[in-house]
Design an enzyme around this catalytic site. Structure first.
Site, PDB file in Angstrom:
ATOM      1  N   TYR A 279       0.748  -1.194   0.225  1.00 38.46           N
ATOM      2  CA  TYR A 279      -0.055  -0.071   0.099  1.00 38.46           C
ATOM      3  C   TYR A 279       0.852   1.356   0.057  1.00 38.46           C
ATOM      4  O   TYR A 279       1.780   1.269   0.637  1.00 38.46           O
ATOM      5  CB  TYR A 279      -0.977   0.002   1.173  1.00 38.46           C
ATOM      6  CG  TYR A 279      -2.232   0.659   1.002  1.00 38.46           C
ATOM      7  CD1 TYR A 279      -2.229   2.133   1.057  1.00 38.46           C
ATOM      8  CD2 TYR A 279      -3.607  -0.017   0.654  1.00 38.46           C
ATOM      9  CE1 TYR A 279      -3.606   2.867   0.677  1.00 38.46           C
ATOM     10  CE2 TYR A 279      -4.712   0.474   0.430  1.00 38.46           C
ATOM     11  CZ  TYR A 279      -4.779   1.912   0.297  1.00 38.46           C
ATOM     12  OH  TYR A 279      -5.788   2.617  -0.079  1.00 38.46           O
ATOM     13  N   TYR A 327      -1.052   5.067 -10.218  1.00 41.56           N
ATOM     14  CA  TYR A 327      -2.236   4.065 -11.033  1.00 41.56           C
ATOM     15  C   TYR A 327      -3.479   4.659 -10.810  1.00 41.56           C
ATOM     16  O   TYR A 327      -4.150   5.033 -11.580  1.00 41.56           O
ATOM     17  CB  TYR A 327      -1.623   2.815 -10.879  1.00 41.56           C
ATOM     18  CG  TYR A 327      -2.756   1.819 -11.081  1.00 41.56           C
ATOM     19  CD1 TYR A 327      -3.328   1.548 -12.103  1.00 41.56           C
ATOM     20  CD2 TYR A 327      -2.923   1.162  -9.886  1.00 41.56           C
ATOM     21  CE1 TYR A 327      -4.137   0.533 -12.459  1.00 41.56           C
ATOM     22  CE2 TYR A 327      -4.027   0.106  -9.874  1.00 41.56           C
ATOM     23  CZ  TYR A 327      -4.435  -0.369 -11.374  1.00 41.56           C
ATOM     24  OH  TYR A 327      -5.342  -1.179 -11.307  1.00 41.56           O
TER      25      TYR A 327
END
Lengths: 381, 133
Positions: A279, A327
Site C-alpha cells: 500500500y 496508477y
C-alpha cells in the site's frame, strides 16, 4: 499452502468514470468471474465493503445472489487482503466454494473525499484530537515521516524515490492515471505544494474512481479452471490503532506482525519474493511497509530503495502498476494490489511484466497505519 | 491559538466528564488506575494494563512533556480555517501521548513543552502545549 487459490482478477473502470458505486462494483465482479471462466451462478461467497451500511447484503441483492457466506469487515485499505484470509478459511471449512472479493469507489466523480475524514462524534478522537485540526489521514502519515526521518537520519529526497519509482512503473501501465504524465523527478516531488510537512502533494496518492475484484476457490477446483491458479500461500493480519496517539512508536507498524505470520505460514522469506505490491497511500506508507515486512533492516529502507532497486528492472519490483501514487487510488487500494500481483504471477503484465515472477506479496494498509494485512501468493510454472 | 477548536469539542460523556471538569479550573489530569498505577489517555472504563474497572481516577498530572513528532498543516481541513499551523504528538512525562497544536513551525523532536489552555465557550478549556523554558 492454505488450500485456496485466486482464479480470477479484474479491474473496474478507473480514473474519472461518472459511474455509480454499484455499476463499478458490478463491472469488477463480472469481469473477474469472466476472467475465471465462472458466472454469478457459481458464487456462494461474497466479501466487500464501502457499498452501504449493509455492504455485502446490498451488493448480493444487486447481483441477484443469496450467498451462504459473506464478509464485510471494514478495515480500510487492508480489507481485501484480510478477506483473502477469511475466504481461504471459509473455503477450507466448507462454508463457501467460490468467493468473490470486491471493492469500488466513485470518490473522484462524486467529489466525496475531504481532508478531515469521517467525523464520528461519539469517539474519543472527537474530544481529544479532532479539535486541533489535524488532516486525516494525512497528518498522521506526515508525523510518521517526520519521526522516521529524524530517528534514522533520512532525507525527503530519499523518501521521494517511492513516488519517482511508482511513476516509472505507471509509464509502463496503460491503465495508470499518470500513464501519459511523463517521468517524475525528486525535485518535482520536493517542489510540489506542501500539504502536511514533510509531505507534498506528490508524496500523496491520487484521488480517483476505481475498483477491482478477485475470485477465490479451493486449490483443487482451481486446477480445473482456465487460468493458472495463483495459490494463497500465507496470510497475516494486525490491528493497531484508530487514533493518532495510541501507538507508542510511529516508525514500528503492524506490518511487522502481519508480514512475519504470512511468511511463516507460506514457509518463505522476503528474499524469495519476486514482486512486492504494498500500500502506498503516501510515500512514507510504502517505505514503512517495505521495512516492516522485513525486506531490509530497521532504519534502512531509505537507503535500501535507492539505485533503481524498486524501479522497472530492479531487484525488488515494487508497486508495479504504479500504485496509489501514479496508477489509481479509489480510497481502498487493497483489492487492486491483489489484481496486480495476480497479473504479474500469470505473466500478463505487458510492458511492466517482471520476468519469471513466481512469488508475490500483496500488503494492505488501512486507516492511519491502523490495520495491516499481508498475503503471500505463488504460482507453479 | 484563537482559531481553536477547529471542530467543536463534543460534550463530555460518562467517562470523560471528570477530565473535562478539571479543565474548567485549568487543571491537567490523567486517568490513573488505583490498582496497578497505570496512567492512560483518553479515559476509559477499564484499565488497559491490568483490566481493573474500579478505582480509576483523574490524578493531577505535571502538564509537561516533549515533542514526539510534528507536522505543519498547509491545507485547511475545512474552509475558513487559517493555515499554516503545527500539529504535534506530545509524549507526556507520565507516559501517555496526546495531540496538540504548537506555536510556530520551527520545532525539534524532543523539545520540552508545557501545557497551556484555550478557554471554550461552555466553560471547559482545551489544553494546548507550548515551548517550556
Amino acid at each position: 499452502m492454505t488450500g485456496a487459490a485466486i482464479v480470477g482478477a479484474a479491474e473496474s473502470d478507473l480514473g474519472v468514470t461518472d459511474k455509480s458505486i454499484l455499476t463499478l462494483q458490478t463491472q469488477a465482479v463480472t469481469r473477474a468471474l469472466a476472467d475465471a471462466g465462472l458466472t454469478l451462478a457459481d458464487v456462494d461467497g461474497l466479501a466487500t465493503t464501502a457499498v452501504a451500511r449493509f455492504s455485502t447484503t446490498q451488493l448480493a441483492e444487486y447481483l441477484g445472489l443469496e450467498p451462504r457466506w459473506v464478509d464485510s469487515t471494514f478495515v480500510g485499505g487492508s480489507a481485501a487482503e484480510s478477506m483473502v484470509a477469511r475466504a481461504a478459511q471459509a473455503i477450507g471449512a466448507g462454508q463457501a466454494s467460490v468467493v468473490v472479493i470486491s471493492f469500488a469507489s466513485n470518490q473522484r466523480s462524486a467529489r466525496s473525499r475531504n481532508l478531515t475524514g469521517m467525523l464520528e462524534e461519539h469517539l474519543p478522537e472527537a474530544q481529544f484530537e479532532t479539535p486541533y485540526g489535524p488532516l486525516f489521514p494525512l497528518s498522521h502519515y506526515a508525523m510518521a515521516a517526520n519521526r522516521y526521518l529524524h530517528r534514522y537520519g533520512g532525507t525527503r529526497e530519499q523518501l521521494a524515490e517511492i513516488a519517482v519509482a511508482a511513476r516509472e512503473w505507471a509509464l509502463l501501465n496503460p491503465a495508470a492515471f499518470r500513464h501519459d504524465a511523463g517521468p517524475l523527478t525528486v525535485d518535482d516531488v520536493l517542489g510540489a505544494t506542501m500539504v502536511s510537512s514533510p509531505l507534498t502533494v506528490a508524496d500523496c496518492c491520487l484521488v480517483t474512481d476505481g475498483g477491482g475484484a478477485v475470485v477465490v476457490t479451493s486449490s483443487d477446483r482451481a486446477r480445473d479452471l482456465r487460468r493458472t491458479p495463483v495459490e494463497v500461500l500465507g496470510y497475516g493480519e494486525r490491528s493497531t490503532n484508530t487514533s493518532m496517539t495510541a501507538v507508542d512508536d510511529l516508525t514500528r507498524i503492524g506490518a511487522r506482525g502481519s508480514g512475519a505470520e504470512a511468511f511463516a505460514r507460506a514457509g518463505i522469506t522476503p528474499a524469495d519474493v519476486d514482486v512486492l505490491e504494498v500500500y502506498d497511500s503516501f510515500t512514507i506508507t510504502a517505505a514503512l511497509n517495505v521495512e516492516a515486512l522485513g525486506f531490509c533492516g530497521e532504519g534502512e529502507v531509505l537507503d535500501f530503495i535507492q539505485g533503481g532497486r524498486i524501479r522497472p528492472g530492479g531487484a525488488l519490483p515494487l508497486d508495479t502498476s504504479g500504485g496509489g501514487l501514479s496508477y489509481c487510488h479509489p480510497g481502498q487500494l487493497g483489492v487492486l494490489l491483489l489484481v496486480e500481483a495476480v497479473r504479474q504471477l500469470r505473466g500478463e503484465a505487458g510492458a511492466r511484466q517482471v520476468p519469471g515472477a513466481r512469488t508475490a506479496v500483496a500488503h494492505g494498509t488501512g486507516g492511519i497505519l491502523s490495520a495491516h494485512a499481508t498475503v503471500v501468493l505463488g504460482v507453479d510454472r | 491559538m484563537n482559531d481553536l477548536p477547529v471542530f467543536a469539542v463534543p460534550p463530555a460523556d460518562d467517562v470523560t466528564a471528570g477530565w473535562w471538569d478539571a479543565t474548567r479550573e485549568h487543571r491537567y489530569t490523567l486517568q490513573t488506575c488505583g490498582g496497578c498505577g497505570h496512567v492512560q489517555h483518553p479515559p476509559r472504563v477499564v484499565c488497559i494494563h491490568c483490566g481493573s474497572d474500579d478505582d480509576l481516577w483523574f490524578a493531577p498530572a505535571s502538564g509537561s512533556g516533549e515533542v514526539d513528532a510534528w507536522t505543519v498543516v498547509h491545507r485547511p481541513p475545512r474552509p475558513g480555517v487559517a493555515v499554516p499551523y503545527t500539529i504535534a504528538r506530545i509524549r507526556l512525562a507520565e507516559g501517555p501521548i496526546v495531540l496538540t497544536r504548537l506555536d510556530g513551525d520551527d520545532w525539534r523532536i524532543g523539545e520540552p513543552v508545557r501545557v497551556g489552555w484555550v478557554d471554550l465557550d461552555d466553560g471547559r478549556a482545551l489544553p494546548v502545549f507550548h515551548r517550556d523554558g
